[in-house]
Enzyme design. Structure first.
Site, PDB file in Angstrom:
ATOM      1  CE1 TYR A  14      -3.766   2.469   0.936  1.00  0.00           C
ATOM      2  CE2 TYR A  14      -2.193   3.311   2.539  1.00  0.00           C
ATOM      3  CZ  TYR A  14      -3.376   3.443   1.836  1.00  0.00           C
ATOM      4  OH  TYR A  14      -4.161   4.559   2.027  1.00  0.00           O
ATOM      5  CE  LYS A  56      -3.249   5.369  -1.241  1.00  0.00           C
ATOM      6  NZ  LYS A  56      -4.330   5.957  -2.055  1.00  0.00           N
TER       7      LYS A  56
HETATM    8  P1  NAD Z   1     -12.934   3.809   2.083  1.00  0.00           P
HETATM    9  O1  NAD Z   1     -12.559   2.383   1.960  1.00  0.00           O
HETATM   10  O2  NAD Z   1     -13.791   4.245   3.206  1.00  0.00           O
HETATM   11  O3  NAD Z   1     -13.614   4.315   0.718  1.00  0.00           O
HETATM   12  C1  NAD Z   1     -13.030   4.039  -0.519  1.00  0.00           C
HETATM   13  C2  NAD Z   1     -14.096   4.066  -1.603  1.00  0.00           C
HETATM   14  O4  NAD Z   1     -13.433   3.745  -2.851  1.00  0.00           O
HETATM   15  C3  NAD Z   1     -15.190   3.005  -1.387  1.00  0.00           C
HETATM   16  O5  NAD Z   1     -16.459   3.584  -1.603  1.00  0.00           O
HETATM   17  C4  NAD Z   1     -14.840   1.937  -2.416  1.00  0.00           C
HETATM   18  O6  NAD Z   1     -15.978   1.211  -2.895  1.00  0.00           O
HETATM   19  C5  NAD Z   1     -14.209   2.777  -3.529  1.00  0.00           C
HETATM   20  N1  NAD Z   1     -13.371   1.954  -4.405  1.00  0.00           N
HETATM   21  C6  NAD Z   1     -12.506   0.964  -4.042  1.00  0.00           C
HETATM   22  N2  NAD Z   1     -11.964   0.406  -5.117  1.00  0.00           N
HETATM   23  C7  NAD Z   1     -12.473   1.065  -6.200  1.00  0.00           C
HETATM   24  C8  NAD Z   1     -12.306   0.917  -7.603  1.00  0.00           C
HETATM   25  N3  NAD Z   1     -11.499  -0.033  -8.116  1.00  0.00           N
HETATM   26  N4  NAD Z   1     -12.988   1.752  -8.423  1.00  0.00           N
HETATM   27  C9  NAD Z   1     -13.817   2.711  -7.921  1.00  0.00           C
HETATM   28  N5  NAD Z   1     -14.027   2.874  -6.594  1.00  0.00           N
HETATM   29  C10 NAD Z   1     -13.367   2.052  -5.746  1.00  0.00           C
HETATM   30  O7  NAD Z   1     -11.540   4.607   2.077  1.00  0.00           O
HETATM   31  P2  NAD Z   1     -11.188   6.114   2.562  1.00  0.00           P
HETATM   32  O8  NAD Z   1     -10.617   6.021   3.913  1.00  0.00           O
HETATM   33  O9  NAD Z   1     -12.337   7.003   2.286  1.00  0.00           O
HETATM   34  O10 NAD Z   1      -9.971   6.413   1.565  1.00  0.00           O
HETATM   35  C11 NAD Z   1     -10.097   7.233   0.395  1.00  0.00           C
HETATM   36  C12 NAD Z   1      -8.707   7.445  -0.201  1.00  0.00           C
HETATM   37  O11 NAD Z   1      -7.871   8.076   0.765  1.00  0.00           O
HETATM   38  C13 NAD Z   1      -7.996   6.130  -0.575  1.00  0.00           C
HETATM   39  O12 NAD Z   1      -7.232   6.314  -1.746  1.00  0.00           O
HETATM   40  C14 NAD Z   1      -7.077   5.890   0.601  1.00  0.00           C
HETATM   41  O13 NAD Z   1      -5.977   5.087   0.262  1.00  0.00           O
HETATM   42  C15 NAD Z   1      -6.690   7.308   0.964  1.00  0.00           C
HETATM   43  N6  NAD Z   1      -6.221   7.443   2.350  1.00  0.00           N
HETATM   44  C16 NAD Z   1      -7.013   7.118   3.404  1.00  0.00           C
HETATM   45  C17 NAD Z   1      -6.531   7.253   4.714  1.00  0.00           C
HETATM   46  C18 NAD Z   1      -7.349   6.884   5.922  1.00  0.00           C
HETATM   47  O14 NAD Z   1      -6.808   6.994   7.043  1.00  0.00           O
HETATM   48  N7  NAD Z   1      -8.603   6.463   5.802  1.00  0.00           N
HETATM   49  C19 NAD Z   1      -5.230   7.721   4.906  1.00  0.00           C
HETATM   50  C20 NAD Z   1      -4.440   8.061   3.810  1.00  0.00           C
HETATM   51  C21 NAD Z   1      -4.948   7.918   2.525  1.00  0.00           C
END
Ligand code: NAD
Length: 263
Positions: free
Chosen positions: A159, A163
């Site tokens: 992961y 990123k």
């Molecule tokens: P989440 O899992 O709550 O939501 C992610 C959404 O993306 C879901 O609705 C899922 O169905 C959708 N998704 C997954 N695969 C997909 C695909 N192939 N095509 C289209 N949609 C798809 O995650 P989040 O916490 O809201 O994270 C959003 C972004 O932020 C991600 O890229 C994640 O890596 C990044 N991020 C999150 C955090 C955290 O602490 N939550 C930290 C750093 C980065």
């Protein structure tokens, strides 16, 4: 200060829940019309989100697509141009997390993480840029990186690598598309209380012999501002990156983590 935009359409991937949903709500409040994307398995969730955001009075349409699939991303951007007549802001937010030690990570899992988190961002960036160049007038392309794009979390090495890749891709895209008036930046959240962290907490706790909730608590101790992030913290940064206020910024991957890391 937030500048209200006029005549702008923003596409947000992974908008059914979590950070993507908060970004969509904030961009609608800022005055953008919206295209909301998620995978077909989350169609109901996406429609509920779209209904909620329509109360803002903005035009909101949906486009189901898997961002790791080139043909589906192409079709999603084409549908945006058909339904809205333009694409001004692309937020390549969709991502997945997996918690596995490197020696237990098989090729299938490696490929799955890279396909969504890095190939998906590449496809969204390039299809958006093609549309923006064709329509003229520049645009804003924004991607989801993470603090692990600067310093990985153990057990999230694949992961983290994905990123880190988004950070490099964002820099290269910014260089190539500046001449078209397109800025390209990424946001790097820290620990945001979404379904993604529920999964990470559960897996890390199991790996480290802790109860559910304890891993999140342990990792949160590194947050100088003293609380776990909410999706709206990230949405505020994306609002800025999507607005004319950020016109002189490109190629940046900006940490929004409550002070876990410092650039
Ligand atoms: P989440 O899992 O709550 O939501 C992610 C959404 O993306 C879901 O609705 C899922 O169905 C959708 N998704 C997954 N695969 C997909 C695909 N192939 N095509 C289209 N949609 C798809 O995650 P989040 O916490 O809201 O994270 C959003 C972004 O932020 C991600 O890229 C994640 O890596 C990044 N991020 C999150 C955090 C955290 O602490 N939550 C930290 C750093 C980065």
């Amino acid at each position: 200060m937030v500048t209200t935009v006029s005549s702008s359409t923003a596409l947000v991937t992974g908008a059914g829940r979590g950070i993507g949903k908060a970004i969509a709500a904030r961009l609608a409040a800022d005055g953008h019309d919206l295209v909301l994307n998620d995978v077909s398995q989350n169609a109901d969730l996406l429609e509920t989100t779209a209904e909620e955001i329509r109360t803002s009075g903005r035009k909101v349409t949906t486009a189901l697509a898997d961002v790791s699939d080139a043909a589906q991303v192409k079709e999603m951007v084409a549908k945006t141009a058909t339904d809205h007549g333009r694409l001004n802001v692309m937020v390549a937010n969709a991502g997945i997390a997996r918690v596995t030690s490197l020696l237990e990570t098989d090729v299938e899992e490696w490929d799955q993480v890279m396909a969504v988190n890095l190939r998906g961002v590449f496809l969204c960036y390039t299809e958006a840029a093609r549309q923006m160049i064709a329509q003229g007038g520049g645009g804003k392309i924004i991607g989801a990186a993470s603090i692990v794009a600067y310093r990985p979390f153990a057990l999230l090495s694949h992961y983290s690598a994905s990123k880190w890749g988004v950070r490099g891709l964002t820099q290269g895209a910014a260089m190539e598309w500046a001449k078209h008036g397109i800025t390209v930046n990424a946001y790097c959240p820290g620990i945001v209380g979404t379904a993604m962290w529920d999964l990470i907490d559960q897996k890390l706790a199991a790996e480290e012999g802790m109860q559910r909730g304890e891993a999140l608590k342990k990792y949160s101790e590194s947050i100088h501002l003293g609380r776990v992030s909410v999706p709206e913290d990230v949405a505020k940064l994306v609002s800025y990156l999507a607005s004319p206020d950020s016109d002189y910024m490109t190629g940046q991957s900006i940490m929004i983590d409550g002070g876990i890391q410092f650039s």
